[in-house]
Write a protein that holds these residues in place. Structure first.
Motif, PDB file in Angstrom:
ATOM      1  N   LEU A 255       0.829  -1.201   0.000  1.00  0.00           N
ATOM      2  CA  LEU A 255       0.000   0.000   0.000  1.00  0.00           C
ATOM      3  C   LEU A 255       0.862   1.248   0.000  1.00  0.00           C
ATOM      4  O   LEU A 255       0.589   2.219  -0.726  1.00  0.00           O
ATOM      5  N   LEU A 256       1.921   1.241   0.798  1.00  0.00           N
ATOM      6  CA  LEU A 256       2.806   2.400   0.895  1.00  0.00           C
ATOM      7  C   LEU A 256       3.563   2.634  -0.411  1.00  0.00           C
ATOM      8  O   LEU A 256       3.657   3.765  -0.895  1.00  0.00           O
ATOM      9  N   ILE A 257       4.078   1.576  -0.993  1.00  0.00           N
ATOM     10  CA  ILE A 257       4.878   1.699  -2.215  1.00  0.00           C
ATOM     11  C   ILE A 257       4.014   2.134  -3.390  1.00  0.00           C
ATOM     12  O   ILE A 257       4.444   2.941  -4.230  1.00  0.00           O
ATOM     13  N   GLU A 258       2.787   1.636  -3.460  1.00  0.00           N
ATOM     14  CA  GLU A 258       1.900   2.036  -4.549  1.00  0.00           C
ATOM     15  C   GLU A 258       1.596   3.525  -4.504  1.00  0.00           C
ATOM     16  O   GLU A 258       1.539   4.189  -5.549  1.00  0.00           O
ATOM     17  N   VAL A 259       1.395   4.053  -3.312  1.00  0.00           N
ATOM     18  CA  VAL A 259       1.145   5.486  -3.189  1.00  0.00           C
ATOM     19  C   VAL A 259       2.384   6.274  -3.601  1.00  0.00           C
ATOM     20  O   VAL A 259       2.287   7.302  -4.284  1.00  0.00           O
ATOM     21  N   THR A 260       3.571   5.793  -3.223  1.00  0.00           N
ATOM     22  CA  THR A 260       4.815   6.490  -3.560  1.00  0.00           C
ATOM     23  C   THR A 260       5.028   6.564  -5.062  1.00  0.00           C
ATOM     24  O   THR A 260       5.422   7.608  -5.599  1.00  0.00           O
ATOM     25  N   PHE A 261       4.773   5.455  -5.761  1.00  0.00           N
ATOM     26  CA  PHE A 261       5.016   5.401  -7.200  1.00  0.00           C
ATOM     27  C   PHE A 261       3.753   5.643  -8.027  1.00  0.00           C
ATOM     28  O   PHE A 261       3.758   5.442  -9.241  1.00  0.00           O
ATOM     29  N   SER A 262       2.681   6.072  -7.370  1.00  0.00           N
ATOM     30  CA  SER A 262       1.420   6.426  -8.047  1.00  0.00           C
ATOM     31  C   SER A 262       0.897   5.296  -8.924  1.00  0.00           C
ATOM     32  O   SER A 262       0.476   5.510 -10.073  1.00  0.00           O
ATOM     33  N   LEU A 263       0.907   4.095  -8.397  1.00  0.00           N
ATOM     34  CA  LEU A 263       0.384   2.947  -9.120  1.00  0.00           C
ATOM     35  C   LEU A 263      -1.090   2.733  -8.760  1.00  0.00           C
ATOM     36  O   LEU A 263      -1.477   2.904  -7.601  1.00  0.00           O
ATOM     37  N   PRO A 264      -1.913   2.359  -9.715  1.00  0.00           N
ATOM     38  CA  PRO A 264      -3.359   2.200  -9.458  1.00  0.00           C
ATOM     39  C   PRO A 264      -3.699   0.872  -8.798  1.00  0.00           C
ATOM     40  O   PRO A 264      -4.514   0.097  -9.306  1.00  0.00           O
ATOM     41  N   GLY A 265      -3.074   0.596  -7.652  1.00  0.00           N
ATOM     42  CA  GLY A 265      -3.349  -0.634  -6.929  1.00  0.00           C
ATOM     43  C   GLY A 265      -4.259  -0.392  -5.748  1.00  0.00           C
ATOM     44  O   GLY A 265      -4.930   0.635  -5.642  1.00  0.00           O
ATOM     45  N   LEU A 266      -4.265  -1.362  -4.829  1.00  0.00           N
ATOM     46  CA  LEU A 266      -5.126  -1.253  -3.654  1.00  0.00           C
ATOM     47  C   LEU A 266      -4.738  -0.066  -2.780  1.00  0.00           C
ATOM     48  O   LEU A 266      -5.602   0.563  -2.158  1.00  0.00           O
TER      49      LEU A 266
END
Length: 247
Positions: A188-199
């Motif tokens: 969750l943290l990494i997706e927000v950092t790299f702006s990925l459209p995940g959970l």
């Protein structure tokens, strides 16, 4: 219980559909990062146990302790910073949503943001896994059966591979189950950092826009995922060592 989680308050899309689309990214980030970290950690833990008294092993252990103390968000930001300083750019393509799931999956591995996310996750997990495996291998190294194996003519590496690894496998399965459960927070943290459209991004957007059906749906999914991982770990441990009571 029926699986009907309602519709999003933002775009009236079914919650299950939004979670399924976001899970396409999150699942592959978690799977790729975990496999990479597990392979690296196995070889590092084994090398540290075999050469625990060497200078390079001591320096490597200190480096792992240092890396393990770095917060996940800071590690991801550092990787992003150096990548951008080298002239890289972050781009990603949304899954097409068509029937060709394999092509959607293969397209992920051509995206810089996805690969950097997997690298960040692997670096986040490797120190902890390596140190835990090192301690477990060191414990097995001092067991009497290892002396017997060496007396029969096996080398240190062969004794570890044929005997210590099997005895440490129960601990490794339990350790991996805990890591997989904690892996969700890192994803969750990494997706927000790299702006990925995940959970992670979906949960963040849902909180900011008070999209309660999506928030509840993601929370329910994560709880079910945790229960499933714990149950599977118990089953695998029982299969490995029948002396343990079956779940």
């Amino acid at each position: 219980l029926s699986g009907q989680l309602g519709h999003s308050l933002r775009d009236f899309t079914p919650v299950t559909q939004k979670i399924a689309q976001a899970l396409h990214y999150s699942a592959w980030i978690g799977f790729t990062g975990l496999i990479l970290a597990s392979l690296i950690s196995y070889f590092i833990g084994k090398a540290l146990a075999l050469h625990s008294r060497s200078r390079w092993a001591t320096a490597l252990r200190q480096g792992l302790y240092l890396l393990d103390s770095v917060p996940g968000f800071l590690l991801a930001l550092l990787i992003l910073y150096f990548f951008l300083r080298m002239g890289g750019t972050l781009t990603y393509l949304l899954p097409t949503g068509n029937a060709n799931y394999i092509m959607d999956t293969l397209s992920l591995f051509s995206q810089n943001s996805f690969l950097l996310s997997c690298l960040s996750l692997a670096l986040l997990l490797t120190p902890y896994l390596s140190l835990q495996l090192y301690h477990q291998f060191s414990f097995e190294k001092s067991a009497l059966y290892m002396r017997t194996a060496r007396a029969k003519g096996l080398s240190k590496s062969q004794a570890f591979q044929q005997h210590a690894f099997r005895n440490a496998l129960v601990h490794m399965v339990t350790l991996l189950s805990e890591v997989i459960i904690g892996l969700v927070a890192g994803i969750l943290l990494i997706e927000v950092t790299f702006s990925l459209p995940g959970l992670g991004s979906l949960l963040t957007q849902s909180i900011l826009t008070a999209d309660y059906p999506v928030i509840i749906g993601i929370t329910l999914f994560l709880l079910c995922f945790r229960v499933l991982v714990v149950y599977l770990a118990e089953v695998i441990v029982f299969r490995i060592d029948p002396r343990i009571t079956a779940p």
